[in-house]
Design an enzyme around this catalytic site. Sequence first.
Site, PDB file in Angstrom:
ATOM      1  N   LYS A 108      26.793  30.754  35.337  1.00  0.00           N
ATOM      2  CA  LYS A 108      27.094  32.112  35.803  1.00  0.00           C
ATOM      3  C   LYS A 108      25.821  32.686  36.392  1.00  0.00           C
ATOM      4  O   LYS A 108      24.719  32.259  36.036  1.00  0.00           O
ATOM      5  CB  LYS A 108      27.553  32.990  34.632  1.00  0.00           C
ATOM      6  CG  LYS A 108      28.369  34.187  35.073  1.00  0.00           C
ATOM      7  CD  LYS A 108      29.789  33.781  35.375  1.00  0.00           C
ATOM      8  CE  LYS A 108      30.627  34.934  35.869  1.00  0.00           C
ATOM      9  NZ  LYS A 108      32.045  34.535  35.981  1.00  0.00           N
TER      10      LYS A 108
HETATM   11  P1  NAD Z   1      36.609  42.745  41.173  1.00  0.00           P
HETATM   12  O1  NAD Z   1      35.239  43.310  41.351  1.00  0.00           O
HETATM   13  O2  NAD Z   1      37.352  42.232  42.329  1.00  0.00           O
HETATM   14  O3  NAD Z   1      37.541  43.825  40.427  1.00  0.00           O
HETATM   15  C1  NAD Z   1      37.178  44.467  39.244  1.00  0.00           C
HETATM   16  C2  NAD Z   1      38.174  45.585  39.010  1.00  0.00           C
HETATM   17  O4  NAD Z   1      37.906  46.186  37.733  1.00  0.00           O
HETATM   18  C3  NAD Z   1      38.084  46.720  40.037  1.00  0.00           C
HETATM   19  O5  NAD Z   1      39.386  47.173  40.336  1.00  0.00           O
HETATM   20  C4  NAD Z   1      37.301  47.803  39.293  1.00  0.00           C
HETATM   21  O6  NAD Z   1      37.558  49.115  39.760  1.00  0.00           O
HETATM   22  C5  NAD Z   1      37.861  47.590  37.898  1.00  0.00           C
HETATM   23  N1  NAD Z   1      37.038  48.186  36.843  1.00  0.00           N
HETATM   24  C6  NAD Z   1      35.700  48.158  36.709  1.00  0.00           C
HETATM   25  N2  NAD Z   1      35.330  48.867  35.642  1.00  0.00           N
HETATM   26  C7  NAD Z   1      36.472  49.342  35.077  1.00  0.00           C
HETATM   27  C8  NAD Z   1      36.766  50.160  33.973  1.00  0.00           C
HETATM   28  N3  NAD Z   1      35.795  50.677  33.234  1.00  0.00           N
HETATM   29  N4  NAD Z   1      38.052  50.427  33.695  1.00  0.00           N
HETATM   30  C9  NAD Z   1      39.043  49.932  34.475  1.00  0.00           C
HETATM   31  N5  NAD Z   1      38.834  49.174  35.534  1.00  0.00           N
HETATM   32  C10 NAD Z   1      37.563  48.893  35.845  1.00  0.00           C
HETATM   33  O7  NAD Z   1      36.435  41.608  40.051  1.00  0.00           O
HETATM   34  P2  NAD Z   1      37.418  40.388  39.754  1.00  0.00           P
HETATM   35  O8  NAD Z   1      36.929  39.203  40.481  1.00  0.00           O
HETATM   36  O9  NAD Z   1      38.817  40.868  39.872  1.00  0.00           O
HETATM   37  O10 NAD Z   1      37.089  40.117  38.214  1.00  0.00           O
HETATM   38  C11 NAD Z   1      37.706  40.847  37.144  1.00  0.00           C
HETATM   39  C12 NAD Z   1      37.515  40.079  35.844  1.00  0.00           C
HETATM   40  O11 NAD Z   1      38.087  38.786  35.958  1.00  0.00           O
HETATM   41  C13 NAD Z   1      36.060  39.841  35.438  1.00  0.00           C
HETATM   42  O12 NAD Z   1      35.977  39.862  34.036  1.00  0.00           O
HETATM   43  C14 NAD Z   1      35.785  38.446  35.961  1.00  0.00           C
HETATM   44  O13 NAD Z   1      34.720  37.797  35.293  1.00  0.00           O
HETATM   45  C15 NAD Z   1      37.113  37.786  35.667  1.00  0.00           C
HETATM   46  N6  NAD Z   1      37.388  36.587  36.453  1.00  0.00           N
HETATM   47  C16 NAD Z   1      37.355  36.597  37.821  1.00  0.00           C
HETATM   48  C17 NAD Z   1      37.660  35.447  38.535  1.00  0.00           C
HETATM   49  C18 NAD Z   1      37.708  35.432  40.037  1.00  0.00           C
HETATM   50  O14 NAD Z   1      38.107  34.400  40.589  1.00  0.00           O
HETATM   51  N7  NAD Z   1      37.370  36.494  40.725  1.00  0.00           N
HETATM   52  C19 NAD Z   1      37.968  34.265  37.854  1.00  0.00           C
HETATM   53  C20 NAD Z   1      38.010  34.281  36.458  1.00  0.00           C
HETATM   54  C21 NAD Z   1      37.725  35.443  35.776  1.00  0.00           C
END
Ligand code: NAD
Length: 415
Positions: A108
Site C-alpha cells: 500500500k
Molecule cells: P473514493 O475516494 O473514490 O471514494 C471515497 C468515498 O468515501 C467518497 O464518496 C467520500 O466522500 C466518502 N467519504 C470519505 N469520508 C467519509 C465519511 N467520513 N463519511 C462518509 N463518506 C465518506 O475511494 P474508493 O476507491 O471508493 O475507496 C473506498 C474504500 O474502499 C476505501 O476503504 C478503499 O481502501 C477501499 N477499496 C477500494 C478499492 C478500489 O478499487 N478503489 C479496492 C478495494 C478496497
Amino acid sequence: MTTKSNHSALTTALSQLHDATKLLNLSDNQWQTLATPRRTLQVAVPLRRDNGNIEIYHGFRVQYSTTRGPAKGGVRFHPEVDMEETVALAMLMTWKCALTNLPYGGAKGGVAVDVSKISLAENERLTRRYTSEILPIIGPDHDIPAPDVGTDERNMAWMMDTYSVNEGFAVPGVVTGKPIVLGGSLGRNSATGDGVGIAVREALRIKGIDPSSATVAIQGFGKVGYWAAVACESMGMKVVAVSDVNGGVTGFKDVQTLWNHFQTNGNLNAPGTDSITNLELLHFDCDVLIPAALADSITANTVDGVKARIVVEGANGPTTPEADKALIEKGTLVIPDILANAGGVIVSYFEWVQDKQNYFWSIDEVKSNLDEILMRSIKEVENLSNDKSVTWREAAMMIGVGRVAEAHKLRGLYP
Ligand code: NAD
C-alpha cells in the site's frame, strides 16, 4: 471520519491477525514474521504550487509481503495517510491476495494530502514526484500500485508515464487501474463494486432474502460505493440511502439519476431527496449495509443502532474488533473486507496478466473470470466457517494468513 473511535487501522488489523494465528495454532515465531512488514519507505514529496510556493508532503510505500509474488496495492491521497495506516492496509492486501489465490504479496502507499485543496496541475506534479521517489522499489515484477481513496486512472496514467520515461520505453504493467488506451483492462473501474455486488448476492442467499425485496444502504459514493450501488440495483435490489463525506440522502429515484446530479452539482441533494447524517445512514432500516468509505466507521460507539442483517465491507477496515463482536452477537452476517472488496485486485491481476501478454480480453471474459475467482473464495470461506463454526472474517483470515504462513515454511529462511 465523523464516527471515528480511538482505534487505529493498525490495531484492528493486528487484532484480526492475532485471532487468525491462534485459530491456526501458529507459533510465536510465525506470528512475529506475519506481523512484521518486509519493507517500509517514507519519502518527502516537494510540490511547487501554482503560485510558486514550495510545500513538502509526506509519502509512503509499504511492501508488507513479497513471499507469494510481487507486492500489490493501492495508492491513497488523503490528509490522514500515515505510516501506521499504510502498514495496516498493506497487511490487509497480503491476506486478500492470498485468500483469492492471486500470485502476489501485499503493498500500500499514499501521500498525506487533501486533493480537494490542490489544482489538477499540482496533483499531476505531486503524483509524478511521489512516483519518482518510490521508483527504486516499484516495477511490474516488484510492486504494482493501483488507485485507492483520492486517486484514479488519471493518477495511474501519470505514474505509468513517470516510470516509463525513466526506463526509456512504455511499461504498462507497472500500475493497474490505468486508462484502457494505455493498457488498462475493461471492467477494472467497476470491478471492486462488482465484487461487492457478488458478495451481497451470496449473503442474501445465505440469509434467505430475495434480492428483489432487499434494501441496501451505502456509506461512501466514490469508486467503490457508486459501482456497488449500480451492481446491487442491476440485481433488482433497492438502494435506499447513500452518503459521502458531507452526509447522506434518501428518497432518490434511482442510482443513476442521483449519480448524474452528483456529477453535475458536486452534492447528493438531488431534487426530491431527504438529507440524513452519516450516523443515520449507518443506522438506516435496511437489509444490507455497505460501508464503502474509510476505516473505523462501525465502532463500539455506533454499532448499537445498526439494523441491517448483513454488512458487506466495501471499505478496508470499516469495523473495529469490538463492533465486529457486537454485530456477530446480534446475528448480523459480516462479509469481511478481504473477501468483499477483493474484486478490485482480482481485475487488477487480469490487467497485469493482459499487459504481460500484450493480449486483451473482452468485457464478458473479465466479468465471468471475476465471478469465478471470487465465488471460489466465497465458497471456501463459507465452507470453512460452517465446518469450524467460526465467523466469515475468521474463516477468510485463516485461509489468507494460512497460505502466507505455508509459503514462508516452504520457501525457508535465507541464508
Ligand atoms: P473514493 O475516494 O473514490 O471514494 C471515497 C468515498 O468515501 C467518497 O464518496 C467520500 O466522500 C466518502 N467519504 C470519505 N469520508 C467519509 C465519511 N467520513 N463519511 C462518509 N463518506 C465518506 O475511494 P474508493 O476507491 O471508493 O475507496 C473506498 C474504500 O474502499 C476505501 O476503504 C478503499 O481502501 C477501499 N477499496 C477500494 C478499492 C478500489 O478499487 N478503489 C479496492 C478495494 C478496497
